[in-house]
Design an enzyme around this catalytic site. Structure first.
Site, PDB file in Angstrom:
ATOM      1  N   HIS A  86      39.625  54.032  29.063  1.00 45.21           N
ATOM      2  CA  HIS A  86      40.779  54.926  28.954  1.00 45.21           C
ATOM      3  C   HIS A  86      41.507  54.744  27.619  1.00 45.21           C
ATOM      4  O   HIS A  86      42.685  55.100  27.501  1.00 45.21           O
ATOM      5  CB  HIS A  86      41.768  54.675  30.092  1.00 45.21           C
ATOM      6  CG  HIS A  86      41.296  55.162  31.427  1.00 45.21           C
ATOM      7  ND1 HIS A  86      40.228  54.607  32.078  1.00 45.21           N
ATOM      8  CD2 HIS A  86      41.741  56.167  32.223  1.00 45.21           C
ATOM      9  CE1 HIS A  86      40.041  55.232  33.233  1.00 45.21           C
ATOM     10  NE2 HIS A  86      40.948  56.190  33.337  1.00 45.21           N
ATOM     11  N   GLU A 127      35.582  67.359  35.343  1.00 44.63           N
ATOM     12  CA  GLU A 127      35.819  67.873  33.995  1.00 44.63           C
ATOM     13  C   GLU A 127      34.829  68.965  33.610  1.00 44.63           C
ATOM     14  O   GLU A 127      35.200  69.985  33.010  1.00 44.63           O
ATOM     15  CB  GLU A 127      35.761  66.723  32.983  1.00 44.63           C
ATOM     16  CG  GLU A 127      36.973  65.817  32.986  1.00 44.63           C
ATOM     17  CD  GLU A 127      37.021  64.854  34.159  1.00 44.63           C
ATOM     18  OE1 GLU A 127      38.073  64.219  34.382  1.00 44.63           O
ATOM     19  OE2 GLU A 127      35.997  64.742  34.870  1.00 44.63           O
TER      20      GLU A 127
END
Length: 459
Positions: A251, A182
């Site tokens: 998540h 990321e």
């Protein structure tokens, strides 16, 4: 590998200077679910020639290998059966840990026993996901500077939540799949934006925006200011946020509050009201960086407007220097509101249902204020409503402590003082989000939590 590593270390000690040991590895299955587009024959070769188990297995005789394999299979089957047969977990004492509601048994909007959801037949079929996907198609087709980057976004998979579906087939040179890094993705995109391109980055899960913090906070958001307005960074970072899908603690979080106080960064959170795709288009057209928060449960939610929400009065407002419209909503034909409820994103859906329940079951009439721009934050639409109702309830899916709701309540108190009769906040518990749906419903706020908090303000 051990011998090679020892040789490099000895080389460093005797000759000095840096050395690198690069290990080429491969995975034998998909990154997520059905996102593996590699040739099955190539995978079979990798599993035969690169799998450490397959490489070392010939050192054992066939009978020993069979015994080991049987033991492993039995262990896996036992664990699977135990997990399947175990009773569902229950919260031991949720009342003692819930600071946001007098009713600990949260009911989420998709719950089967929630009778206040407006029937789908009354609203258009176009969804939030379709609106966002159309906006990306439009941006790529009208401006060749636009690029889309992210993990596993290429067709036919089209991304974990399918917002990028069809883009790589239509624009193969400008839709780029990336490694699972990321910080690297956002760093490369920042360089592109500084050189005049307009990249749109997808971070697969909002939980991973922690990995881009240095790039975004210390660099991207500050370049314009550090270089005396001589550069701009027209970068959009999209990410799905939130829980209620059983994805577990890493998540399912709502972490946007980590970025709400960062100067130079705009944070947007669409709801199902209006046109989320238009909001995304405005973000892509902006000359400054945008963090675009998309709640997972919004993706399949039908778009809603004044026609589809016929039992409500719906008006829009635009904040100064803002992107997109915010909305206010009241029950049509009801008396003047005596409570202001502020929410954003998917909590707007739950708050809307709570407004309806409060009106029809408890004769408490509320005005719902739904901003889409969280930063820079314009509190005036919320204050305008609260000055009339003198009661303010703020609902968010993020954790209770030090969140968006706390800031809204603090500013309202500063502005109104003793004219503010009552305040309440509804938010998630300050705990990791469980994978169990039963426990997730306890941790995350639901319609009943909003209703209970509102009722407590009139006792």
């Amino acid at each position: 590998i051990s011998t090679l590593s020892d040789s490099l270390m000895e080389d460093i000690r005797t000759r000095g200077g840096p050395r690198a040991l690069i290990l080429n590895t491969c995975r034998f299955g998909p990154h997520s679910k059905g996102d593996d587009s590699r040739d099955p024959e190539r995978l079979a070769i990798l599993q035969r020639d690169r799998d450490p188990v397959a490489i070392h297995a010939p050192r054992l005789d066939a009978e020993t290998r069979a015994v080991i394999k049987s033991e492993i299979n039995a262990e896996v089957e036992t664990a699977f059966e135990q997990a399947t047969n175990d009773p569902m977990p229950q919260s031991t004492n949720p009342q003692s840990t819930i600071p946001h509601s007098t009713n600990p048994q949260s009911t989420n909007s998709h719950s089967t026993n929630n009778q206040f959801t407006i029937p789908h037949s009354t609203i258009p079929h176009s969804t939030v996901l379709q609106s966002l996907n159309a906006a990306l198609h439009q941006a790529l087709s009208t401006d060749e500077r636009t690029l889309v980057m992210g993990e596993d976004i290429l067709d036919p998979y089209g991304g974990a939540f399918k917002v990028t579906k069809g883009l790589s087939d239509a624009f193969p040179q400008r839709v780029l799949t990336t490694p699972i890094s990321e910080a690297g993705i956002v760093g490369v995109a920042a360089g592109m934006a500084l050189r005049g391109l307009r990249p749109v980055v997808e971070i697969m899960f909002g939980d991973f925006i922690t990995l881009i913090a240095d790039q975004l906070i210390n660099q991207i958001a500050k370049f314009r200011w550090m270089y005396n307005d001589q550069v701009r960074v027209p970068l959009v970072i999209r990410t799905p946020m939130g829980g209620r899908r059983g994805y577990g603690p890493t998540h399912s979080q709502s972490l946007e509050k980590l970025y709400l106080g960062v100067p130079g960064l705009r944070v947007l959170a669409p709801s199902a009201l209006g046109n989320p795709g238009e909001l995304l288009a405005q973000a892509i057209a902006a000359d400054d960086p945008v963090l675009f928060i998309e709640n997972k449960l919004l993706y399949l939610t039908p778009l809603q407007d004044a026609d589809s929400l016929s039992e409500f009065n719906l008006t829009s407002f635009t904040s100064p220097n803002g992107c997109g419209d915010g909305y206010t909503l009241t029950v049509r034909g009801a008396p003047p509101p005596e409570l202001t409820i502020a929410a954003y994103g998917y909590m707007a859906e739950l708050a809307r249902q709570a407004v309806r329940t409060l009106a029809y079951q408890h004769e408490i009439f509320a005005e719902l204020v739904l901003p889409t721009q969280l930063a820079p934050f314009d509190i005036e639409p919320i204050l305008d409503s609260t000055r009339r109702t003198r009661r303010l309830l703020v609902a968010e899916e993020g954790t209770f402590t030090l969140g968006w709701g706390a800031e809204v309540v603090a500013r309202a108190a500063e502005s109104m003082g003793s004219n503010l009769r009552a305040v309440q906040r509804v938010a998630a518990l300050d705990t990791p989000i469980p994978a169990s749906v039963q426990l997730e419903n306890v941790v995350l706020p639901g319609v009943n939590d909003i209703v209970a908090a509102a009722r407590s303000m009139f006792k």
